[in-house]
Write a protein that holds these residues in place. Structure first.
Motif, PDB file in Angstrom:
ATOM      1  N   THR A  57       0.831  -1.212   0.000  1.00  0.00           N
ATOM      2  CA  THR A  57       0.000   0.000   0.000  1.00  0.00           C
ATOM      3  C   THR A  57       0.861   1.255   0.000  1.00  0.00           C
ATOM      4  N   ALA A  58       1.916   1.243   0.858  1.00  0.00           N
ATOM      5  CA  ALA A  58       2.817   2.396   0.908  1.00  0.00           C
ATOM      6  C   ALA A  58       3.535   2.589  -0.418  1.00  0.00           C
ATOM      7  N   PHE A  59       3.939   1.485  -1.025  1.00  0.00           N
ATOM      8  CA  PHE A  59       4.638   1.581  -2.308  1.00  0.00           C
ATOM      9  C   PHE A  59       3.712   2.136  -3.387  1.00  0.00           C
ATOM     10  N   ILE A  60       2.454   1.637  -3.400  1.00  0.00           N
ATOM     11  CA  ILE A  60       1.493   2.139  -4.397  1.00  0.00           C
ATOM     12  C   ILE A  60       1.224   3.628  -4.163  1.00  0.00           C
ATOM     13  N   SER A  61       1.090   4.019  -2.894  1.00  0.00           N
ATOM     14  CA  SER A  61       0.864   5.435  -2.584  1.00  0.00           C
ATOM     15  C   SER A  61       2.037   6.284  -3.054  1.00  0.00           C
ATOM     16  N   SER A  62       3.256   5.770  -2.808  1.00  0.00           N
ATOM     17  CA  SER A  62       4.445   6.504  -3.249  1.00  0.00           C
ATOM     18  C   SER A  62       4.483   6.638  -4.761  1.00  0.00           C
ATOM     19  N   GLN A  63       4.147   5.550  -5.448  1.00  0.00           N
ATOM     20  CA  GLN A  63       4.160   5.606  -6.905  1.00  0.00           C
ATOM     21  C   GLN A  63       3.064   6.525  -7.443  1.00  0.00           C
ATOM     22  N   PHE A 121       6.109  24.284  -8.435  1.00  0.00           N
ATOM     23  CA  PHE A 121       7.081  23.913  -7.404  1.00  0.00           C
ATOM     24  C   PHE A 121       6.388  23.489  -6.122  1.00  0.00           C
ATOM     25  N   SER A 122       5.358  24.234  -5.723  1.00  0.00           N
ATOM     26  CA  SER A 122       4.675  23.930  -4.463  1.00  0.00           C
ATOM     27  C   SER A 122       4.013  22.565  -4.517  1.00  0.00           C
ATOM     28  N   VAL A 123       3.220  22.336  -5.587  1.00  0.00           N
ATOM     29  CA  VAL A 123       2.518  21.054  -5.700  1.00  0.00           C
ATOM     30  C   VAL A 123       3.513  19.907  -5.835  1.00  0.00           C
ATOM     31  N   THR A 124       4.517  20.108  -6.690  1.00  0.00           N
ATOM     32  CA  THR A 124       5.525  19.057  -6.885  1.00  0.00           C
ATOM     33  C   THR A 124       6.282  18.791  -5.592  1.00  0.00           C
ATOM     34  N   PHE A 125       6.587  19.853  -4.863  1.00  0.00           N
ATOM     35  CA  PHE A 125       7.312  19.685  -3.598  1.00  0.00           C
ATOM     36  C   PHE A 125       6.494  18.865  -2.610  1.00  0.00           C
ATOM     37  N   VAL A 126       5.193  19.170  -2.522  1.00  0.00           N
ATOM     38  CA  VAL A 126       4.332  18.440  -1.582  1.00  0.00           C
ATOM     39  C   VAL A 126       4.282  16.953  -1.933  1.00  0.00           C
ATOM     40  N   PHE A 127       4.012  16.652  -3.200  1.00  0.00           N
ATOM     41  CA  PHE A 127       3.884  15.245  -3.585  1.00  0.00           C
ATOM     42  C   PHE A 127       5.222  14.530  -3.561  1.00  0.00           C
ATOM     43  N   LEU A 128       6.294  15.212  -3.974  1.00  0.00           N
ATOM     44  CA  LEU A 128       7.608  14.580  -3.927  1.00  0.00           C
ATOM     45  C   LEU A 128       8.042  14.339  -2.494  1.00  0.00           C
ATOM     46  N   THR A 129       7.714  15.294  -1.599  1.00  0.00           N
ATOM     47  CA  THR A 129       8.041  15.089  -0.189  1.00  0.00           C
ATOM     48  C   THR A 129       7.311  13.870   0.353  1.00  0.00           C
ATOM     49  N   PHE A 130       6.025  13.767   0.026  1.00  0.00           N
ATOM     50  CA  PHE A 130       5.267  12.598   0.451  1.00  0.00           C
ATOM     51  C   PHE A 130       5.855  11.318  -0.132  1.00  0.00           C
ATOM     52  N   SER A 131       6.206  11.372  -1.438  1.00  0.00           N
ATOM     53  CA  SER A 131       6.768  10.188  -2.095  1.00  0.00           C
ATOM     54  C   SER A 131       8.113   9.804  -1.492  1.00  0.00           C
ATOM     55  N   LEU A 132       8.967  10.824  -1.264  1.00  0.00           N
ATOM     56  CA  LEU A 132      10.283  10.542  -0.686  1.00  0.00           C
ATOM     57  C   LEU A 132      10.162  10.008   0.735  1.00  0.00           C
ATOM     58  N   LEU A 133       9.235  10.595   1.509  1.00  0.00           N
ATOM     59  CA  LEU A 133       9.037  10.104   2.870  1.00  0.00           C
ATOM     60  C   LEU A 133       8.545   8.664   2.857  1.00  0.00           C
ATOM     61  N   SER A 184       8.988   6.510   0.416  1.00  0.00           N
ATOM     62  CA  SER A 184      10.104   5.679  -0.058  1.00  0.00           C
ATOM     63  C   SER A 184      11.122   5.451   1.048  1.00  0.00           C
ATOM     64  N   PHE A 185      11.385   6.506   1.839  1.00  0.00           N
ATOM     65  CA  PHE A 185      12.338   6.365   2.941  1.00  0.00           C
ATOM     66  C   PHE A 185      11.856   5.337   3.950  1.00  0.00           C
ATOM     67  N   LEU A 186      10.566   5.442   4.328  1.00  0.00           N
ATOM     68  CA  LEU A 186      10.019   4.489   5.295  1.00  0.00           C
ATOM     69  C   LEU A 186      10.017   3.070   4.731  1.00  0.00           C
ATOM     70  N   ILE A 187       9.667   2.962   3.445  1.00  0.00           N
ATOM     71  CA  ILE A 187       9.666   1.633   2.817  1.00  0.00           C
ATOM     72  C   ILE A 187      11.086   1.065   2.777  1.00  0.00           C
ATOM     73  N   ASN A 188      12.036   1.884   2.295  1.00  0.00           N
ATOM     74  CA  ASN A 188      13.420   1.413   2.210  1.00  0.00           C
ATOM     75  C   ASN A 188      13.985   1.086   3.594  1.00  0.00           C
ATOM     76  N   ARG A 189      13.622   1.918   4.575  1.00  0.00           N
ATOM     77  CA  ARG A 189      14.096   1.664   5.939  1.00  0.00           C
ATOM     78  C   ARG A 189      13.560   0.336   6.450  1.00  0.00           C
ATOM     79  N   ARG A 190      12.264   0.117   6.223  1.00  0.00           N
ATOM     80  CA  ARG A 190      11.677  -1.134   6.687  1.00  0.00           C
ATOM     81  C   ARG A 190      12.253  -2.321   5.934  1.00  0.00           C
TER      82      ARG A 190
END
Length: 604
Positions: free
Chosen positions: A5-11, A269-281, A283-289
C-alpha cells in the motif's frame, strides 16, 4: 501499513507529481508561446509604429507628391497590426487602454500629417506649383518688365527682395522677413513714382506677389517652420507620447508574462514539492523497513549457515510483507528441518543396509575361503585316522613291518603339516573377519595400516574376484598408518570394487583395478582406477545422486556411489572427484585433509 500500500501510494504520488509537472509545463509552454506571439506582434507593431511616426520626418525632409498615398498605405498597415495586437491583449485592461491611447494619438497624428500634406499641396510640391509658383510667377513678371524698360534701380531692388525671400525661407528667421517687408515697401513706393506706361501692370504684379507670399508664409507657420512648431511640432509631441505609451505597453506585457510564469512556476514547485516530499518520505520508510528487514534476515541466514542448524527462527514482528517473508522463511526452515530429519533417518537406514550388505558379502566370502583350508584339514585328519587304524590293525596282527611304519610316519607328518598350515590360514581369516566386521558394526576410531587394510579387503572379496577376469594392485606408502574410521573406508572401497566388477567388467577383456594411497603434506590422497566400461557422459553430473543406475533391470539399486559420497563428505569430512570416459574406465580421487597419520615400519 502494508508495504504494498505504501509503495502504491508513493508511486501514485510520483505519478501525480509527474502529471503536475507535465501540466504546468504545458501551461508554461502555452504562456511562453502566447508571450512569444505577443512579443512578435509587439515587435512588428513597434516596427510599423516607428515607420508610421517617421513619416513626419520623411515628409519634413522630402515633400513628395506621393506622400499622401504612402501615408495611407502605412496607416493601413499600422491599423491591421494594431487590431491584431489589440485582440491578443484585449483581456489585459491596462494594455488595452494603452493601445487605445496609442490609437487615439495615432489618429491625431494622422490628421496632423494629412493637414500638412494638404497645406503642402496648397504651397506646391515644387517651385512652379501652388502659392509658391504664383508668387514666383508674379516676381518673375516684374523682373521681365524691369529688364524690358531697362530700369536698373527696379531690377536691383527686385533682386534684393528675392534675396530676402530666400534668406527667410532658408533660415526661418523673423529679421529676414522684416527686411523682406521693408524691401517690398520700397518697391511699392518706387512704383508709385514710376512714370512708365507699365506702371499699373507692375503694381498689380507686386500686389499678387505680396498676397501670395504672405499667404505662403502664413501656411508655413501653420504647418510649422521647424519640427517643434505648428502642426509638425504637434506631431513631434504626439510621437513622443506614442513612444512613451508603447514603452509602457511593452514593459507591462513583459512584466505580466514574467509574473504569470513565476506564478505558474511557484504553483508547480509547491505542488511538486508536496507530492515529492510525500513520495520521498514513503520511499524512505519503505526502504528503511525493507533494509532493516533484509539486514536482519541476512544476519539470521548467516547465523544459520554458521551454526549449521535449521531449528533457529527469525522472530521478526510486524504487519507487512517483510514479516510475511520472515514467516515464510521460518516455515521453510521448519520444513527443511523435517526433511533433514527424514533424510537423516533414511541415510542411516541406507548406511545400515549397506553395512549389512557388505557384511553379508564378507561373510559369504569368508565362508567360501574358510571352507578350503578346513576341507583340507578335515581330509588330512581323515587320511591320518585311516593310517592310524591300519597301524593298529597291523600291530595287533603282528604283521607290522619297519618300512610300513616309516611310510605311515611320513604320511602322518605330511597330514599334520597340511592341517597346521590350513588351520593357521583359517585362524588368520577369522581374525581378519572379526576385525573388519567389528569396525563395520561399531566403526570407532582406530589405527590401521593402509596397505594392509587394502590387501585384506581384496582377500575378503576373493570369492567375488574369482567370478571375473580381473587383476588387482595396491600402491601405498610403505608403513603408512592412519587413525580413522576403518569401517567407513571398508564400505567405501568395498562398494567401489563391487561396482567395478559388476558394472565395469566386459566379456573377453581382463579388468584391471588399481588403488594408490599416499600422503601429501597432511592430506591423504586415494586414487581408485579401473579400465572397464566406464560411465556415459550424460550420467556424470548426477553420478552421486541416489538411485542412479544402469543395471536396475539386473537388480542394481543406484545407492552405492550415493553412500560412498555421504561417507566421504559427511562421515570422513573429505572430498571425492569422479572422472570417466565411456569405454576407458573410471578414475576416482578421494582427499582427506588433516589426517592423523604416522609411518611405522616392521622391525627385521
Amino acid at each position: 501499513m502494508k508495504l504494498k500500500t505504501a509503495f502504491i501510494s508513493s508511486q501514485v504520488a510520483l505519478l501525480i507529481s509527474f502529471i503536475v509537472v507535465l501540466t504546468c509545463g504545458a501551461i508554461i509552454y502555452q504562456k511562453v508561446a502566447n508571450h512569444y506571439r505577443i512579443t512578435q506582434s509587439l515587435t512588428d507593431f513597434k516596427q510599423v509604429l516607428s515607420d508610421t511616426v517617421n513619416l513626419q520626418q520623411e515628409f519634413s525632409l522630402d515633400k513628395d507628391e506621393q506622400m499622401l498615398e504612402w501615408s495611407k498605405e502605412q496607416f493601413d498597415d499600422y491599423s491591421q497590426l494594431h487590431f491584431a495586437l489589440f485582440k491578443q491583449v484585449a483581456d489585459i485592461k491596462i494594455a488595452a487602454r494603452l493601445l487605445t491611447q496609442i490609437q487615439e494619438a495615432m489618429r491625431q497624428f494622422e490628421q496632423n500629417l494629412n493637414k500638412q500634406i494638404a497645406i503642402q499641396k496648397q504651397l506646391g510640391f515644387n517651385e512652379d506649383q501652388g502659392i509658391r509658383g504664383s508668387f514666383r510667377k508674379s516676381i518673375h513678371a516684374i523682373q521681365a518688365v524691369s529688364q524690358k524698360i531697362n530700369d536698373q534701380t527696379l531690377e536691383i531692388t527686385i533682386l534684393e527682395l528675392r534675396r530676402r525671400e530666400k534668406d527667410y525661407l532658408l533660415r526661418w528667421d523673423k529679421k529676414y522677413l522684416e527686411l523682406h517687408k521693408q524691401t517690398l515697401v520700397q518697391i511699392k513706393v518706387y512704383l508709385q513714382t514710376h512714370n512708365s506706361e507699365l506702371k499699373t501692370q507692375l503694381i498689380d504684379n507686386l500686389k499678387d506677389y505680396d498676397y501670395n507670399f504672405t499667404q505662403y508664409t502664413a501656411l508655413l507657420d501653420t504647418m510649422g517652420q521647424s519640427s517643434t512648431l505648428g502642426v509638425a511640432g504637434k506631431n513631434k509631441v504626439l510621437s513622443q507620447v506614442i513612444n512613451e505609451r508603447f514603452t509602457n505597453l511593452s514593459l507591462l506585457l513583459n512584466e505580466r508574462a514574467k509574473d504569470a510564469s513565476n506564478q505558474v512556476l511557484f504553483i508547480t514547485f509547491s505542488v511538486t514539492f508536496v507530492f515529492l516530499t510525500f513520495s520521498l518520505l514513503s520511499s524512505f520508510l519503505i526502504n528503511r523497513r525493507i533494509g532493516y528487514g533484509l539486514f536482519k534476515l541476512n544476519a539470521f541466514i548467516s547465523s544459520i549457515c554458521q551454526s549449521d542448524t535449521f531449528s533457529m527462527r527469525s522472530n521478526i514482528r510486524g504487519d507487512d510483507e517483510v514479516t510475511d517473508l520472515a514467516k515464510n522463511i521460518d516455515n521453510l526452515l521448519a520444513h527443511i528441518e523435517e526433511l533433514i530429519n527424514r533424510l537423516s533417518l533414511a541415510q542411516k537406514r541406507l548406511i545400515e543396509d549397506a553395512k549389512m550388505a557388505s557384511l553379508g558379502t564378507m561373510v559369504k566370502g569368508f565362508a567360501h575361503e574358510l571352507n578350503k583350508p578346513l576341507g583340507i584339514a578335515i581330509t588330512s585328519e581323515s587320511h591320518l585316522r585311516d593310517q592310524v587304524e591300519q597301524l593298529k590293525h597291523s600291530f595287533n596282527q603282528g604283521t607290522l613291518q619297519k618300512n610300513t611304519l616309516e611310510q605311515m610316519i611320513l604320511d602322518a607328518e605330511n597330514c599334520l603339516s597340511l592341517m597346521e598350515s590350513n588351520l593357521n590360514r583359517s585362524a588368520n581369516l577369522i581374525n581378519n573377519f572379526k576385525q573388519v566386521a567389528s569396525h563395520q558394526e561399531y566403526d570407532e576410531l582406530v589405527e590401521f595400516n593402509v596397505e594392509t587394510f587394502l590387501n585384506n579387503l581384496f582377500d575378503s572379496l576373493k570369492h567375488e574376484l574369482d567370478k571375473y577376469d580381473v587383476n588387482v594392485s595396491v600402491e601405498a606408502t610403505n608403513g603408512l598408518v592412519i587413525k580413522s574410521y576403518l569401517g567407513a573406508f571398508n564400505q567405501i572401497f568395498t562398494i567401489l570394487i563391487v561396482n567395478s566388477l559388476r558394472h565395469g567388467s566386459e566379456p573377453n577383456k581382463t579388468l584391471n583395478i588399481n588403488i594408490v594411497a599416499k600422503m601429501v603434506g597432511a592430506t591423504l590422497h586415494f586414487r581408485y582406477m579401473d579400465d572397464g566400461a566406464g560411465v556415459k557422459e550424460s550420467l556424470l553430473d548426477k553420478i552421486f545422486e541416489p538411485f542412479v543406475t544402469t543395471k536396475r533391470a539386473k537388480g542394481g539399486t543406484g545407492l552405492g556411489l550415493s553412500i560412498v559420497y555421504n561417507l566421504v563428505t559427511q562421515r570422513l569430512k573429505g572430498e571425492i572427484e569422479f572422472q570417466s570416459i565411456e569405454g576407458e574406465g573410471v578414475c576416482i580421487y578421494l582427499h582427506f585433509d588433516e589426517v592423523d597419520y604416522n609411518l611405522k615400519f616392521d622391525e627385521q
